[in-house]
Design a protein around this motif. Structure first.
Motif, PDB file in Angstrom:
ATOM      1  N   ILE A 185      -1.438  32.093 124.933  1.00 37.67           N
ATOM      2  CA  ILE A 185      -0.079  32.502 125.294  1.00 37.67           C
ATOM      3  C   ILE A 185       0.724  32.702 124.015  1.00 37.67           C
ATOM      4  O   ILE A 185       0.832  31.809 123.180  1.00 37.67           O
ATOM      5  CB  ILE A 185       0.584  31.440 126.189  1.00 37.67           C
ATOM      6  N   SER A 186       1.290  33.890 123.904  1.00 32.68           N
ATOM      7  CA  SER A 186       2.102  34.234 122.748  1.00 32.68           C
ATOM      8  C   SER A 186       3.572  33.994 123.087  1.00 32.68           C
ATOM      9  O   SER A 186       4.048  34.439 124.132  1.00 32.68           O
ATOM     10  CB  SER A 186       1.866  35.705 122.405  1.00 32.68           C
ATOM     11  N   VAL A 187       4.271  33.265 122.228  1.00 31.18           N
ATOM     12  CA  VAL A 187       5.692  33.001 122.426  1.00 31.18           C
ATOM     13  C   VAL A 187       6.436  33.293 121.135  1.00 31.18           C
ATOM     14  O   VAL A 187       5.831  33.425 120.077  1.00 31.18           O
ATOM     15  CB  VAL A 187       5.960  31.528 122.845  1.00 31.18           C
ATOM     16  N   ARG A 227       1.247  30.329 133.885  1.00 32.61           N
ATOM     17  CA  ARG A 227      -0.065  29.883 133.378  1.00 32.61           C
ATOM     18  C   ARG A 227       0.052  28.528 132.698  1.00 32.61           C
ATOM     19  O   ARG A 227      -0.798  27.653 132.865  1.00 32.61           O
ATOM     20  CB  ARG A 227      -0.652  30.904 132.400  1.00 32.61           C
ATOM     21  N   PHE A 228       1.105  28.353 131.908  1.00 34.96           N
ATOM     22  CA  PHE A 228       1.339  27.077 131.236  1.00 34.96           C
ATOM     23  C   PHE A 228       1.507  25.953 132.266  1.00 34.96           C
ATOM     24  O   PHE A 228       0.887  24.900 132.155  1.00 34.96           O
ATOM     25  CB  PHE A 228       2.588  27.154 130.345  1.00 34.96           C
ATOM     26  N   ILE A 276       9.138  33.062 126.504  1.00 33.77           N
ATOM     27  CA  ILE A 276       7.785  33.184 127.053  1.00 33.77           C
ATOM     28  C   ILE A 276       7.821  34.166 128.227  1.00 33.77           C
ATOM     29  O   ILE A 276       8.789  34.187 128.990  1.00 33.77           O
ATOM     30  CB  ILE A 276       7.259  31.783 127.485  1.00 33.77           C
ATOM     31  N   LEU A 315       0.133  26.077 123.700  1.00 34.27           N
ATOM     32  CA  LEU A 315       0.343  27.431 124.232  1.00 34.27           C
ATOM     33  C   LEU A 315      -0.607  28.418 123.566  1.00 34.27           C
ATOM     34  O   LEU A 315      -1.230  29.249 124.242  1.00 34.27           O
ATOM     35  CB  LEU A 315       1.805  27.858 124.030  1.00 34.27           C
ATOM     36  N   ASP A 335       3.172  34.092 131.795  1.00 38.19           N
ATOM     37  CA  ASP A 335       2.608  33.083 130.896  1.00 38.19           C
ATOM     38  C   ASP A 335       3.214  31.712 131.159  1.00 38.19           C
ATOM     39  O   ASP A 335       2.536  30.688 131.031  1.00 38.19           O
ATOM     40  CB  ASP A 335       2.836  33.478 129.432  1.00 38.19           C
TER      41      ASP A 335
END
Length: 170
Positions: free
Chosen positions: A22-24, A154-155, A147, A17, A151
């Motif tokens: 991507i920030s989670v 996107r994943f 998330i 991620l 995003d």
């Protein structure tokens, strides 16, 4: 894909991620096996919480249907919505491990990272996707990862899957 494939770990998922930019946020907690267990955490984690149905039809087509934890799904009719060839049943634990790399109780949209041959069709419930933040297990039911909905899409696409958004809950 071979049965000897080693499923990705939580750390590998989070690194993947991060690699996508991507920030989670991930919260650790005791193992959760049911929606009721998960709801005990409700004060700490905001956003939409997921319930995941790993389904198969008679032609061995596999589906991961991700809905809000409170959603009701008509399993007798859902095959018509998701494009299954027949009525669906729950996929066996062996198929779940082979395709998504998780055990029952830890089923998650993040399991798509392990479905390298894209055998599982993902269906995201449109009501769930109205949440700005979606929460799912990071391949283990001992944590919850939050998330952003965009995003998450996107994943899914980065793993080679189509993010099909349909109204499947009642």
């Amino acid at each position: 894909m071979t049965a000897s494939m080693t499923p990705k770990t939580r750390a590998e998922l989070l690194a993947y991620l991060a690699g996508l930019g991507i920030s989670v946020t991930t919260h650790d907690h005791p193992p959760l096996y049911t929606v009721a267990d998960s709801q005990a955490l409700r004060g700490t984690i905001s956003g939409g919480h997921t319930k995941n149905l790993f389904l198969k039809d008679k032609k061995d087509n596999f589906f991961l249907v991700t809905v809000d934890e409170e959603a009701s799904v008509d399993l007798k009719q859902i095959h018509q919505l998701i494009g299954a060839s027949s009525r669906v049943s729950f996929g066996k634990p062996e198929a779940l491990m082979e395709l998504l790399g998780v055990v029952p109780g830890a089923v998650t949209v993040f399991g798509l990272i392990n479905d390298t041959s894209a055998r599982v069709k993902l269906v995201l419930d449109s009501a769930l996707m109205e949440n700005a933040v979606i929460n799912a297990h990071p391949l283990t039911n001992e944590a919850t990862t939050s998330i952003a909905n965009a995003d998450l899409l996107r994943f899914v696409e980065a793993t080679g899957h189509d993010a099909v958004i349909l109204k499947v809950s009642g």
